[in-house]
Design a protein around this motif. Structure first.
Motif, PDB file in Angstrom:
ATOM      1  N   ASP A 246       0.828  -1.205   0.000  1.00 20.31           N
ATOM      2  CA  ASP A 246       0.000   0.000   0.000  1.00 20.31           C
ATOM      3  C   ASP A 246       0.863   1.256   0.000  1.00 20.31           C
ATOM      4  N   ILE A 247       1.958   1.222  -0.732  1.00 16.38           N
ATOM      5  CA  ILE A 247       2.872   2.361  -0.786  1.00 16.38           C
ATOM      6  C   ILE A 247       2.248   3.434  -1.680  1.00 16.38           C
ATOM      7  N   ASP A 248       2.162   4.649  -1.168  1.00 18.87           N
ATOM      8  CA  ASP A 248       1.616   5.742  -1.980  1.00 18.87           C
ATOM      9  C   ASP A 248       2.751   6.506  -2.670  1.00 18.87           C
ATOM     10  N   ASP A 249       2.392   7.480  -3.491  1.00 22.29           N
ATOM     11  CA  ASP A 249       3.380   8.222  -4.276  1.00 22.29           C
ATOM     12  C   ASP A 249       4.400   8.946  -3.405  1.00 22.29           C
ATOM     13  N   VAL A 250       3.941   9.485  -2.284  1.00 20.51           N
ATOM     14  CA  VAL A 250       4.856  10.199  -1.385  1.00 20.51           C
ATOM     15  C   VAL A 250       5.892   9.230  -0.823  1.00 20.51           C
ATOM     16  N   TRP A 251       5.457   8.051  -0.432  1.00 21.41           N
ATOM     17  CA  TRP A 251       6.364   7.055   0.137  1.00 21.41           C
ATOM     18  C   TRP A 251       7.383   6.600  -0.899  1.00 21.41           C
TER      19      TRP A 251
ATOM     20  N   GLU B 264       8.548   8.391  -3.308  1.00 22.13           N
ATOM     21  CA  GLU B 264       9.491   9.497  -3.439  1.00 22.13           C
ATOM     22  C   GLU B 264      10.494   9.496  -2.284  1.00 22.13           C
ATOM     23  N   ILE B 265      10.026   9.218  -1.083  1.00 24.01           N
ATOM     24  CA  ILE B 265      10.914   9.150   0.086  1.00 24.01           C
ATOM     25  C   ILE B 265      11.928   8.019  -0.085  1.00 24.01           C
ATOM     26  N   ILE B 266      11.462   6.876  -0.530  1.00 24.22           N
ATOM     27  CA  ILE B 266      12.354   5.736  -0.750  1.00 24.22           C
ATOM     28  C   ILE B 266      13.393   6.093  -1.817  1.00 24.22           C
ATOM     29  N   SER B 267      12.942   6.730  -2.882  1.00 25.17           N
ATOM     30  CA  SER B 267      13.844   7.113  -3.964  1.00 25.17           C
ATOM     31  C   SER B 267      14.914   8.094  -3.486  1.00 25.17           C
ATOM     32  N   ARG B 268      14.516   9.087  -2.739  1.00 23.02           N
ATOM     33  CA  ARG B 268      15.476  10.069  -2.224  1.00 23.02           C
ATOM     34  C   ARG B 268      16.466   9.425  -1.257  1.00 23.02           C
ATOM     35  N   ASP B 269      15.964   8.561  -0.389  1.00 24.41           N
ATOM     36  CA  ASP B 269      16.843   7.888   0.572  1.00 24.41           C
ATOM     37  C   ASP B 269      17.851   7.005  -0.158  1.00 24.41           C
ATOM     38  N   LEU B 270      17.395   6.309  -1.172  1.00 30.09           N
ATOM     39  CA  LEU B 270      18.283   5.451  -1.967  1.00 30.09           C
ATOM     40  C   LEU B 270      19.377   6.277  -2.636  1.00 30.09           C
ATOM     41  N   ARG B 271      19.010   7.404  -3.229  1.00 29.81           N
ATOM     42  CA  ARG B 271      20.008   8.272  -3.879  1.00 29.81           C
ATOM     43  C   ARG B 271      21.001   8.827  -2.867  1.00 29.81           C
ATOM     44  N   LEU B 272      20.503   9.256  -1.711  1.00 33.27           N
ATOM     45  CA  LEU B 272      21.378   9.819  -0.680  1.00 33.27           C
ATOM     46  C   LEU B 272      22.376   8.780  -0.169  1.00 33.27           C
ATOM     47  N   LYS B 273      21.870   7.610   0.198  1.00 35.26           N
ATOM     48  CA  LYS B 273      22.750   6.564   0.739  1.00 35.26           C
ATOM     49  C   LYS B 273      23.763   6.104  -0.310  1.00 35.26           C
ATOM     50  N   SER B 274      23.308   5.948  -1.549  1.00 36.42           N
ATOM     51  CA  SER B 274      24.238   5.470  -2.578  1.00 36.42           C
ATOM     52  C   SER B 274      25.299   6.526  -2.905  1.00 36.42           C
ATOM     53  N   THR B 275      24.948   7.791  -2.799  1.00 34.83           N
ATOM     54  CA  THR B 275      25.936   8.855  -3.026  1.00 34.83           C
ATOM     55  C   THR B 275      27.010   8.836  -1.950  1.00 34.83           C
ATOM     56  N   PHE B 276      26.588   8.720  -0.683  1.00 37.13           N
ATOM     57  CA  PHE B 276      27.563   8.620   0.404  1.00 37.13           C
ATOM     58  C   PHE B 276      28.460   7.397   0.206  1.00 37.13           C
ATOM     59  N   MET B 277      27.840   6.275  -0.147  1.00 40.93           N
ATOM     60  CA  MET B 277      28.615   5.052  -0.327  1.00 40.93           C
ATOM     61  C   MET B 277      29.611   5.198  -1.475  1.00 40.93           C
TER      62      MET B 277
ATOM     63  N   GLU C 187      21.383   1.034  -9.174  1.00 42.45           N
ATOM     64  CA  GLU C 187      20.749   1.752 -10.284  1.00 42.45           C
ATOM     65  C   GLU C 187      19.477   1.027 -10.738  1.00 42.45           C
ATOM     66  N   LYS C 188      19.550  -0.297 -10.821  1.00 44.49           N
ATOM     67  CA  LYS C 188      18.360  -1.074 -11.189  1.00 44.49           C
ATOM     68  C   LYS C 188      17.257  -0.897 -10.145  1.00 44.49           C
ATOM     69  N   LEU C 189      17.635  -0.894  -8.865  1.00 43.28           N
ATOM     70  CA  LEU C 189      16.655  -0.678  -7.805  1.00 43.28           C
ATOM     71  C   LEU C 189      16.046   0.715  -7.920  1.00 43.28           C
ATOM     72  N   GLY C 190      16.876   1.699  -8.202  1.00 45.03           N
ATOM     73  CA  GLY C 190      16.372   3.057  -8.383  1.00 45.03           C
ATOM     74  C   GLY C 190      15.367   3.148  -9.520  1.00 45.03           C
ATOM     75  N   ASN C 191      15.640   2.442 -10.610  1.00 47.14           N
ATOM     76  CA  ASN C 191      14.698   2.424 -11.736  1.00 47.14           C
ATOM     77  C   ASN C 191      13.386   1.748 -11.359  1.00 47.14           C
ATOM     78  N   ALA C 192      13.461   0.667 -10.590  1.00 45.69           N
ATOM     79  CA  ALA C 192      12.246  -0.031 -10.150  1.00 45.69           C
ATOM     80  C   ALA C 192      11.430   0.853  -9.216  1.00 45.69           C
ATOM     81  N   VAL C 193      12.124   1.573  -8.338  1.00 42.73           N
ATOM     82  CA  VAL C 193      11.427   2.484  -7.420  1.00 42.73           C
ATOM     83  C   VAL C 193      10.798   3.629  -8.211  1.00 42.73           C
ATOM     84  N   LYS C 194      11.528   4.146  -9.181  1.00 44.74           N
ATOM     85  CA  LYS C 194      11.004   5.248  -9.996  1.00 44.74           C
ATOM     86  C   LYS C 194       9.742   4.819 -10.749  1.00 44.74           C
ATOM     87  N   SER C 195       9.726   3.573 -11.226  1.00 42.57           N
ATOM     88  CA  SER C 195       8.555   3.077 -11.950  1.00 42.57           C
ATOM     89  C   SER C 195       7.463   2.558 -11.003  1.00 42.57           C
ATOM     90  N   LYS C 196       7.752   2.571  -9.707  1.00 45.52           N
ATOM     91  CA  LYS C 196       6.805   2.155  -8.652  1.00 45.52           C
ATOM     92  C   LYS C 196       6.350   0.708  -8.837  1.00 45.52           C
TER      93      LYS C 196
END
Length: 129
Positions: free
Chosen positions: A42-47, A49-62, A93-102
């Motif tokens: 039951d993930i909504d659009d806002v959630w 987006e949060i997952i996507s941002r967190d993924l980008r942030l963590k992967s950038t630090f890593m 990157e593949k995970l990010g694409n899957a999250v982007k496509s929801k």
């Protein structure tokens, strides 16, 4: 005086590398715990987006921290860490694409790939640092 300065620089570099490894472990833990977020259907659009941002942030630090660790590693470790890092960021990157496509099913599969790559990377990092 140059010898003392050189020793101080080496100690600072060692401390910086240990800090990078600590941050990589922390980000890895956060990425691994992301699985709980992907179980909920039951993930909504806002959630998403949060997952996507967190993924980008963590992967950038890593990425930044792993780059520092690789540059301060011995030659034989550099190749192994580079290969493992490349594999990890490919899966992220593949995970990010899957999250982007929801797409929750693809996101769960990609997260599993990321988890395995993280475990391999952490196994290679821990004994070295």
């Amino acid at each position: 005086m140059a010898i003392a300065s050189s020793r101080g620089d080496k100690a600072m570099d060692d401390m910086a590398t240990k800090g990078c490894v600590f941050r990589i472990k922390s980000c890895a833990f956060d990425l691994l715990s992301m699985e709980e977020d992907l179980i909920n259907e039951d993930i909504d659009d806002v959630w998403w987006e949060i997952i996507s941002r967190d993924l980008r942030l963590k992967s950038t630090f890593m990425y930044c921290d792993l780059s520092h660790v690789i540059s301060s590693s011995c030659d034989e470790q550099k190749r192994n860490l580079t290969d493992l890092g490349s594999m990890l960021f490919h899966y992220i990157e593949k995970l990010g694409n899957a999250v982007k496509s929801k797409d929750i099913t693809s996101a769960q599969i990609c997260h599993s790939d990321v988890s395995l790559a993280l475990q391999e990377l952490m196994a290679a990092l821990i004994p070295a640092h």
